[in-house]
Design a protein around this motif. Structure first.
Motif, PDB file in Angstrom:
ATOM      1  N   ALA A  42       0.833  -1.213   0.000  1.00  0.00           N
ATOM      2  CA  ALA A  42       0.000   0.000   0.000  1.00  0.00           C
ATOM      3  C   ALA A  42       0.862   1.255   0.000  1.00  0.00           C
ATOM      4  CB  ALA A  42      -0.924  -0.013   1.215  1.00  0.00           C
ATOM      5  N   GLU A  43       2.188   1.068   0.103  1.00  0.00           N
ATOM      6  CA  GLU A  43       3.134   2.186   0.157  1.00  0.00           C
ATOM      7  C   GLU A  43       2.826   3.143   1.301  1.00  0.00           C
ATOM      8  OE1 GLU A  43       3.139   3.799  -3.820  1.00  0.00           O
ATOM      9  OE2 GLU A  43       4.238   2.090  -4.624  1.00  0.00           O
ATOM     10  N   VAL A  44       2.604   2.538   2.469  1.00  0.00           N
ATOM     11  CA  VAL A  44       2.426   3.328   3.694  1.00  0.00           C
ATOM     12  C   VAL A  44       3.353   2.733   4.757  1.00  0.00           C
ATOM     13  CG1 VAL A  44       0.005   3.822   3.189  1.00  0.00           C
ATOM     14  CG2 VAL A  44       0.587   1.848   4.613  1.00  0.00           C
ATOM     15  N   GLY A  45       3.525   3.475   5.848  1.00  0.00           N
ATOM     16  CA  GLY A  45       4.338   2.964   6.936  1.00  0.00           C
ATOM     17  C   GLY A  45       3.599   1.872   7.700  1.00  0.00           C
ATOM     18  N   LYS A  46       4.374   0.968   8.324  1.00  0.00           N
ATOM     19  CA  LYS A  46       3.781  -0.122   9.094  1.00  0.00           C
ATOM     20  C   LYS A  46       2.882   0.438  10.202  1.00  0.00           C
ATOM     21  CE  LYS A  46       6.212  -3.135  11.611  1.00  0.00           C
ATOM     22  NZ  LYS A  46       7.375  -3.991  11.974  1.00  0.00           N
ATOM     23  N   LYS A  47       3.348   1.548  10.806  1.00  0.00           N
ATOM     24  CA  LYS A  47       2.577   2.154  11.909  1.00  0.00           C
ATOM     25  C   LYS A  47       1.206   2.618  11.449  1.00  0.00           C
ATOM     26  CE  LYS A  47       5.988   3.907  15.196  1.00  0.00           C
ATOM     27  NZ  LYS A  47       6.761   5.116  15.548  1.00  0.00           N
ATOM     28  N   VAL A  49      -0.650   1.201   9.301  1.00  0.00           N
ATOM     29  CA  VAL A  49      -1.543   0.039   9.275  1.00  0.00           C
ATOM     30  C   VAL A  49      -1.937  -0.340  10.708  1.00  0.00           C
ATOM     31  CG1 VAL A  49      -1.814  -2.363   8.533  1.00  0.00           C
ATOM     32  CG2 VAL A  49      -0.465  -0.776   7.142  1.00  0.00           C
ATOM     33  N   TYR A  50      -0.944  -0.416  11.593  1.00  0.00           N
ATOM     34  CA  TYR A  50      -1.217  -0.823  12.980  1.00  0.00           C
ATOM     35  C   TYR A  50      -2.103   0.178  13.726  1.00  0.00           C
ATOM     36  CZ  TYR A  50       1.730  -4.967  13.214  1.00  0.00           C
ATOM     37  OH  TYR A  50       2.241  -6.228  13.043  1.00  0.00           O
ATOM     38  N   ARG A  51      -2.035   1.468  13.315  1.00  0.00           N
ATOM     39  CA  ARG A  51      -2.877   2.466  13.962  1.00  0.00           C
ATOM     40  C   ARG A  51      -4.355   2.156  13.705  1.00  0.00           C
ATOM     41  NH1 ARG A  51      -1.187   7.247  11.447  1.00  0.00           N
ATOM     42  NH2 ARG A  51       0.904   6.858  12.245  1.00  0.00           N
ATOM     43  N   ARG A  52      -4.638   1.528  12.573  1.00  0.00           N
ATOM     44  CA  ARG A  52      -6.034   1.265  12.204  1.00  0.00           C
ATOM     45  C   ARG A  52      -6.502  -0.139  12.592  1.00  0.00           C
ATOM     46  NH1 ARG A  52      -4.259   5.177   8.765  1.00  0.00           N
ATOM     47  NH2 ARG A  52      -5.841   6.574   7.889  1.00  0.00           N
ATOM     48  N   TRP A  53      -5.612  -1.118  12.516  1.00  0.00           N
ATOM     49  CA  TRP A  53      -5.987  -2.506  12.826  1.00  0.00           C
ATOM     50  C   TRP A  53      -4.936  -3.130  13.734  1.00  0.00           C
ATOM     51  CZ3 TRP A  53      -6.060  -0.474   7.826  1.00  0.00           C
ATOM     52  CH2 TRP A  53      -7.322  -0.303   7.257  1.00  0.00           C
ATOM     53  N   PRO A  54      -5.344  -3.709  14.835  1.00  0.00           N
ATOM     54  CA  PRO A  54      -4.368  -4.278  15.780  1.00  0.00           C
ATOM     55  C   PRO A  54      -3.679  -5.538  15.246  1.00  0.00           C
ATOM     56  CG  PRO A  54      -6.618  -4.711  16.514  1.00  0.00           C
ATOM     57  CD  PRO A  54      -6.722  -3.779  15.352  1.00  0.00           C
TER      58      PRO A  54
END
Lengths: 194, 194
Positions: A42-47, A49-54
């Motif tokens: 998705a070309e985003v940071g890992k954080k 993704v984790y901010r939205r889904w645990p």
């Protein structure tokens, strides 16, 4: 499925992550999917993704539910004719599942649920519940209106319908639609001779 | 399932390989199982495994069918009472599936079938066919004897029964047995009010 909150940019990000998740599911299946891979694709940071889904289970659940949503969510219609409404619902589902990208997605989720990952049951329940509840509610209305017997086991009927579709998905036997007529005739009219 | 041929030592070897396959399925699932791992666990040479099974799909299929066989294979009884016979069959299956080792085994096979491995469809068909054929034959006898309508869609009924069990296995919702009464009432008597 919760609506993505906040600014348009957030919504676009959210959708991009869901899309990347679906693509990875189709390519590699649930077992190989990681939050890291999704972030990279998705070309985003890992954080982000984790901010939205645990964890990956709720991410995958939302990604698949979102695909269902785009296809119309398949609510069970209520035209007052339970037989016609169930036939429509079965036909729409069978058509959706027969499309190779959808079929791959759904099989990935079944695989996830069956593979006994720690959270796979919650995942499957989350995906199954909307369909089950939609059918149950429609059947309940039919019972209240006297279209079907008040003592009918609505949960068993809903499960027989969902189970038949599930089996069709697993065996990839896309039968002609009139197959559903036989199922509905049995469930609604019965086949026993007194 | 072919009978192991030849001398007693061969039979023991054969069984040891099937047992090792089931153990590995339970531990790691289908995706991670390899012919090599099975050979190591069974303490036989890799060639010994390949001499009997060309690939892991037929090996897994035989290992799971063998477990079913040990539990009695669940043929559909024919007492002349289709309702009682189907209820017995559903109850035996539900009981078998509720046992954690069997449940793990079956979920591994569903995962394999759903994960779209190249030969997973053949695998699933091989596992599903005996159950489907058993139900179909029993329903056919019931139709011939006038217990159920001659124009009943026997395949649709068999799939509704298998699909309901499949859904129960996936969601691990082991409902009380009387759940099946509701399913059988719907399928045999119907629930519609004219």
């Amino acid at each position: 499925m919760p609506e993505p909150r906040g600014r348009p940019r957030d919504t676009r990000l959210h959708q991009r992550i869901l899309e990347a998740t679906r693509e990875l599911l189709a390519l590699r299946g649930y077992a190989e999917l990681t939050m890291e891979n999704v972030a990279t694709r998705a070309e985003v940071g890992k954080k982000t993704v984790y901010r939205r889904w645990p964890s990956k289970a709720p991410l995958v659940a939302e990604a698949v539910l979102d695909a269902y949503g785009r296809a119309g969510s398949f609510p069970v219609a209520d035209t007052g004719d339970i037989r016609a409404d169930l036939r429509t619902w079965l036909g729409e589902h069978a058509e959706f599942v027969a499309e190779p990208p959808n079929s791959t997605l759904i099989r990935a989720v079944i695989a996830a649920a069956a593979a006994s990952h720690p959270d796979s049951e919650a995942l499957y329940e989350q995906l199954n519940a909307p369909q089950y509840n939609g059918l149950f509610t429609r059947l309940h209305h039919a019972a209240v209106r006297g279209e079907i017997r008040a003592d009918a086991d609505l949960g068993a009927i809903a499960n027989a319908l969902i189970g038949s579709l599930l089996l069709q998905t697993l065996t990839q036997s896309h039968r002609p639609e009139d197959r559903f007529d036989g199922l509905l005739t049995a469930l609604l009219d019965g086949v026993a001779i007194d």
